[in-house]
Motif scaffolding. Structure first.
Motif, PDB file in Angstrom:
ATOM      1  N   GLN A 114     -14.330  25.247  23.779  1.00 16.28           N
ATOM      2  CA  GLN A 114     -14.576  25.050  25.366  1.00 16.28           C
ATOM      3  C   GLN A 114     -13.280  25.056  25.976  1.00 16.28           C
ATOM      4  OE1 GLN A 114     -17.096  24.815  27.772  1.00 16.28           O
ATOM      5  NE2 GLN A 114     -15.224  25.142  28.975  1.00 16.28           N
ATOM      6  N   PRO A 115     -12.857  25.989  26.670  1.00 17.62           N
ATOM      7  CA  PRO A 115     -11.432  26.091  27.503  1.00 17.62           C
ATOM      8  C   PRO A 115     -11.504  25.287  28.517  1.00 17.62           C
ATOM      9  CG  PRO A 115     -12.676  28.414  27.366  1.00 17.62           C
ATOM     10  CD  PRO A 115     -13.674  27.296  26.860  1.00 17.62           C
ATOM     11  N   ILE A 116     -10.393  24.386  28.758  1.00 21.83           N
ATOM     12  CA  ILE A 116      -9.997  23.596  29.777  1.00 21.83           C
ATOM     13  C   ILE A 116      -9.422  24.821  30.744  1.00 21.83           C
ATOM     14  CG2 ILE A 116      -8.935  21.608  30.785  1.00 21.83           C
ATOM     15  CD1 ILE A 116     -11.426  21.065  28.944  1.00 21.83           C
ATOM     16  N   GLY A 117      -8.201  25.410  30.255  1.00 22.62           N
ATOM     17  CA  GLY A 117      -7.420  26.189  30.843  1.00 22.62           C
ATOM     18  C   GLY A 117      -6.248  26.971  30.126  1.00 22.62           C
ATOM     19  N   ILE A 118      -5.776  28.161  30.555  1.00 21.03           N
ATOM     20  CA  ILE A 118      -4.360  28.259  30.176  1.00 21.03           C
ATOM     21  C   ILE A 118      -3.394  27.560  30.864  1.00 21.03           C
ATOM     22  CG2 ILE A 118      -2.988  30.436  30.009  1.00 21.03           C
ATOM     23  CD1 ILE A 118      -5.300  31.842  28.969  1.00 21.03           C
ATOM     24  N   PHE A 119      -2.072  27.219  30.374  1.00 20.41           N
ATOM     25  CA  PHE A 119      -0.909  26.889  31.450  1.00 20.41           C
ATOM     26  C   PHE A 119       0.313  27.566  31.105  1.00 20.41           C
ATOM     27  CE2 PHE A 119      -1.601  23.755  27.603  1.00 20.41           C
ATOM     28  CZ  PHE A 119      -0.387  23.763  27.300  1.00 20.41           C
ATOM     29  N   ALA A 120       0.733  28.191  30.506  1.00 20.90           N
ATOM     30  CA  ALA A 120       1.750  28.679  29.996  1.00 20.90           C
ATOM     31  C   ALA A 120       1.732  30.130  29.200  1.00 20.90           C
ATOM     32  CB  ALA A 120       2.769  27.704  29.516  1.00 20.90           C
ATOM     33  N   THR A 121       2.791  30.957  29.312  1.00 18.16           N
ATOM     34  CA  THR A 121       2.859  32.190  28.384  1.00 18.16           C
ATOM     35  C   THR A 121       4.367  32.202  27.891  1.00 18.16           C
ATOM     36  OG1 THR A 121       2.323  34.443  28.327  1.00 18.16           O
ATOM     37  CG2 THR A 121       3.186  33.725  30.445  1.00 18.16           C
ATOM     38  N   LEU A 122       4.466  32.974  26.888  1.00 18.85           N
ATOM     39  CA  LEU A 122       5.967  33.032  26.413  1.00 18.85           C
ATOM     40  C   LEU A 122       6.124  34.358  26.495  1.00 18.85           C
ATOM     41  CD1 LEU A 122       5.527  31.217  22.810  1.00 18.85           C
ATOM     42  CD2 LEU A 122       6.556  30.469  24.903  1.00 18.85           C
ATOM     43  N   PRO A 123       7.296  34.610  27.261  1.00 12.82           N
ATOM     44  CA  PRO A 123       7.730  36.109  27.639  1.00 12.82           C
ATOM     45  C   PRO A 123       8.257  36.761  26.322  1.00 12.82           C
ATOM     46  CG  PRO A 123       9.492  34.537  28.191  1.00 12.82           C
ATOM     47  CD  PRO A 123       8.319  33.776  27.812  1.00 12.82           C
ATOM     48  N   PHE A 124       7.723  37.941  26.271  1.00 15.08           N
ATOM     49  CA  PHE A 124       8.039  38.925  25.240  1.00 15.08           C
ATOM     50  C   PHE A 124       8.263  39.844  26.029  1.00 15.08           C
ATOM     51  CE2 PHE A 124       6.882  35.813  22.367  1.00 15.08           C
ATOM     52  CZ  PHE A 124       7.379  36.184  20.901  1.00 15.08           C
ATOM     53  N   TYR A 288       1.643  29.700  33.658  1.00 20.32           N
ATOM     54  CA  TYR A 288       0.523  30.897  33.854  1.00 20.32           C
ATOM     55  C   TYR A 288      -0.691  30.206  34.043  1.00 20.32           C
ATOM     56  CZ  TYR A 288      -2.773  34.634  32.303  1.00 20.32           C
ATOM     57  OH  TYR A 288      -3.544  35.455  31.997  1.00 20.32           O
ATOM     58  N   TYR A 289      -1.133  29.861  35.005  1.00 16.41           N
ATOM     59  CA  TYR A 289      -2.522  28.901  35.000  1.00 16.41           C
ATOM     60  C   TYR A 289      -3.940  29.755  35.179  1.00 16.41           C
ATOM     61  CZ  TYR A 289      -6.230  26.150  36.569  1.00 16.41           C
ATOM     62  OH  TYR A 289      -7.441  25.469  36.292  1.00 16.41           O
ATOM     63  N   ALA A 290      -4.534  29.390  34.459  1.00 18.67           N
ATOM     64  CA  ALA A 290      -6.044  30.280  34.489  1.00 18.67           C
ATOM     65  C   ALA A 290      -6.953  29.009  34.225  1.00 18.67           C
ATOM     66  CB  ALA A 290      -6.432  31.182  33.369  1.00 18.67           C
ATOM     67  N   ASP A 291      -8.370  28.863  35.085  1.00 14.30           N
ATOM     68  CA  ASP A 291      -8.991  27.855  34.934  1.00 14.30           C
ATOM     69  C   ASP A 291     -10.150  28.196  33.683  1.00 14.30           C
ATOM     70  OD1 ASP A 291     -11.027  29.584  35.700  1.00 14.30           O
ATOM     71  OD2 ASP A 291     -11.436  28.528  37.807  1.00 14.30           O
ATOM     72  N   ALA A 292     -11.205  27.267  33.624  1.00 11.76           N
ATOM     73  CA  ALA A 292     -11.757  27.200  32.369  1.00 11.76           C
ATOM     74  C   ALA A 292     -12.692  28.445  32.253  1.00 11.76           C
ATOM     75  CB  ALA A 292     -12.958  26.159  32.286  1.00 11.76           C
ATOM     76  N   ASP A 293     -13.370  28.965  33.367  1.00 14.02           N
ATOM     77  CA  ASP A 293     -14.168  30.180  33.327  1.00 14.02           C
ATOM     78  C   ASP A 293     -13.205  31.535  33.313  1.00 14.02           C
ATOM     79  OD1 ASP A 293     -16.412  28.800  33.679  1.00 14.02           O
ATOM     80  OD2 ASP A 293     -16.499  29.082  36.162  1.00 14.02           O
ATOM     81  N   ALA A 294     -12.185  31.459  33.783  1.00 13.36           N
ATOM     82  CA  ALA A 294     -11.190  32.691  33.609  1.00 13.36           C
ATOM     83  C   ALA A 294     -10.461  32.928  32.303  1.00 13.36           C
ATOM     84  CB  ALA A 294     -10.068  32.728  34.721  1.00 13.36           C
ATOM     85  N   THR A 295     -10.083  31.726  31.667  1.00 14.14           N
ATOM     86  CA  THR A 295      -9.778  31.441  30.354  1.00 14.14           C
ATOM     87  C   THR A 295     -10.815  32.240  29.397  1.00 14.14           C
ATOM     88  OG1 THR A 295      -8.652  29.846  30.692  1.00 14.14           O
ATOM     89  CG2 THR A 295      -9.022  29.883  28.484  1.00 14.14           C
ATOM     90  N   LYS A 296     -12.119  31.817  29.656  1.00 15.28           N
ATOM     91  CA  LYS A 296     -13.281  32.080  28.728  1.00 15.28           C
ATOM     92  C   LYS A 296     -13.419  33.511  28.729  1.00 15.28           C
ATOM     93  CE  LYS A 296     -16.826  29.550  28.236  1.00 15.28           C
ATOM     94  NZ  LYS A 296     -18.064  28.891  28.646  1.00 15.28           N
ATOM     95  N   ALA A 297     -13.432  34.251  29.849  1.00 17.96           N
ATOM     96  CA  ALA A 297     -13.670  35.759  30.197  1.00 17.96           C
ATOM     97  C   ALA A 297     -12.258  36.330  29.507  1.00 17.96           C
ATOM     98  CB  ALA A 297     -13.570  36.248  31.628  1.00 17.96           C
ATOM     99  N   GLN A 298     -11.194  36.001  29.748  1.00 21.94           N
ATOM    100  CA  GLN A 298      -9.877  36.638  29.174  1.00 21.94           C
ATOM    101  C   GLN A 298      -9.908  36.409  27.708  1.00 21.94           C
ATOM    102  OE1 GLN A 298      -6.169  35.368  30.896  1.00 21.94           O
ATOM    103  NE2 GLN A 298      -4.922  35.610  29.096  1.00 21.94           N
TER     104      GLN A 298
END
Length: 317
Positions: A114-124, A288-298
């Motif tokens: 169950q996603p709570i959300g995304i909060f960061a991304t590592l830059p490659f 890099y923030y995404a909420d629960a619904d956006a995280t699930k779709a991603q």
């Protein structure tokens, strides 16, 4: 009729109890599983800082528990097996949460998270020597199609997220490459002439870019890198997808929606706290923030894309 009224009353009671539980949440320490060794990676220290911000937002206690092993699968499995009451969470990366599932390497499915959300991304990014006869993906594809010999890509492993994303990019642009996997990829493979392209984190590329030895071809991030503001992302270079090596917060399947909503709100607020923003920016990562619904779709979109590449590369059936 009596049975119907009794059923409705029971359902109403359940919702009322769930709402009451969420209102007082958290009433005891929340355990957060991080499926890698303590303080061994930037992902770990960033997750700890974000969790610290959530503590401040929720006025509760969060306890970090590291459960390394199996490329993150062991800790993630413990999360999916936990009681879905909001008191066991997991800070997961895209690897154990998506690509390892797509490869068939996990005893759990995306639906178990169950996603709570995304909060960061590592830059490659994809890096080349400064004298390479291409500057972006379009000119790289044109060069690769006419070059006397195949271009060579240095990467971290064929089934890793940055490499799968590069295969996806190449397929979309219509070119191919030979590849060599290394335990550690940096500028040396390029400067020694062992490779024409290398997938590297920003921290490993920046000094050579500034010294005029190498150049960045494309950002493997969902938005531009503050350190290289002129470097376009995959989507900005004409492709209908984003690349993100992300970290997010998750709960077990079945966690009450009210608690998920409360955690999601606290996570979003934590990513806006000045101390968290400063810490993450200085770490070299990107908030890099995404909420629960956006995280699930991603996650579902990434799963479908990675699964197709893994099958095409004969790394999965």
């Amino acid at each position: 009729m009596r049975k119907t009224l009794a059923t409705l009353a029971a359902v109403a009671g359940t919702f009322s109890a769930a709402s009451a539980m969420a209102a007082g949440y958290p009433s005891k320490p929340v355990q957060v599983i991080l499926p890698w060794p303590p303080l061994a990676t930037s992902t770990d220290v960033i997750a700890r800082k974000v969790i610290e911000g959530m503590e401040q937002e929720l006025k509760g206690k969060f306890t970090i528990v590291n459960k390394p092993g199996g490329a993150g699968v062991i800790g993630t499995k413990e999360l999916t097996d936990a009681r879905p009451d909001g008191y066991t969470l997991g800070g997961l990366t895209i690897g154990p949460a998506v690509s390892q599932i797509a490869a068939g390497n996990t005893p759990y499915k995306i639906a178990d998270l169950q996603p709570i959300g995304i909060f960061a991304t590592l830059p490659f990014l994809i890096l080349a020597r400064k004298d390479a006869p291409f500057d972006d993906v379009a000119s790289l594809a044109k060069h690769a199609k006419t070059a006397a010999k195949p271009i060579v890509l240095a990467h971290w492993g064929k089934a890793t997220v940055p490499t799968l994303s590069t295969y996806r990019l190449a397929a979309g642009a219509g070119f191919t490459f030979n590849e060599v996997a290394y335990t550690k990829v940096d500028t040396s493979q390029l400067l020694n002439g062992d490779a024409d392209l290398a997938i590297v984190p920003l921290t490993a590329a920046l000094s050579s870019i500034k010294a005029g030895q190498t150049k960045a071809i494309v950002a493997l991030t969902p938005s531009r890198m503050p350190a290289l503001p002129d470097l376009k992302t995959v989507r900005e270079q004409g492709f209908n997808f984003d690349v993100s090596i992300w970290t997010g917060l998750f709960a077990p399947k079945g966690t009450p929606a009210d608690i998920v909503a409360k955690l999601t709100k606290a996570l979003q607020a934590a990513t806006k706290r000045p101390d968290v923003v400063k810490f993450v920016n200085e770490s070299g990562a990107i908030l890099y923030y995404a909420d629960a619904d956006a995280t699930k779709a991603q996650m579902q979109s990434e799963y479908d894309a990675f699964r197709a590449e893994l099958v095409r590369l004969k790394l999965a059936k």
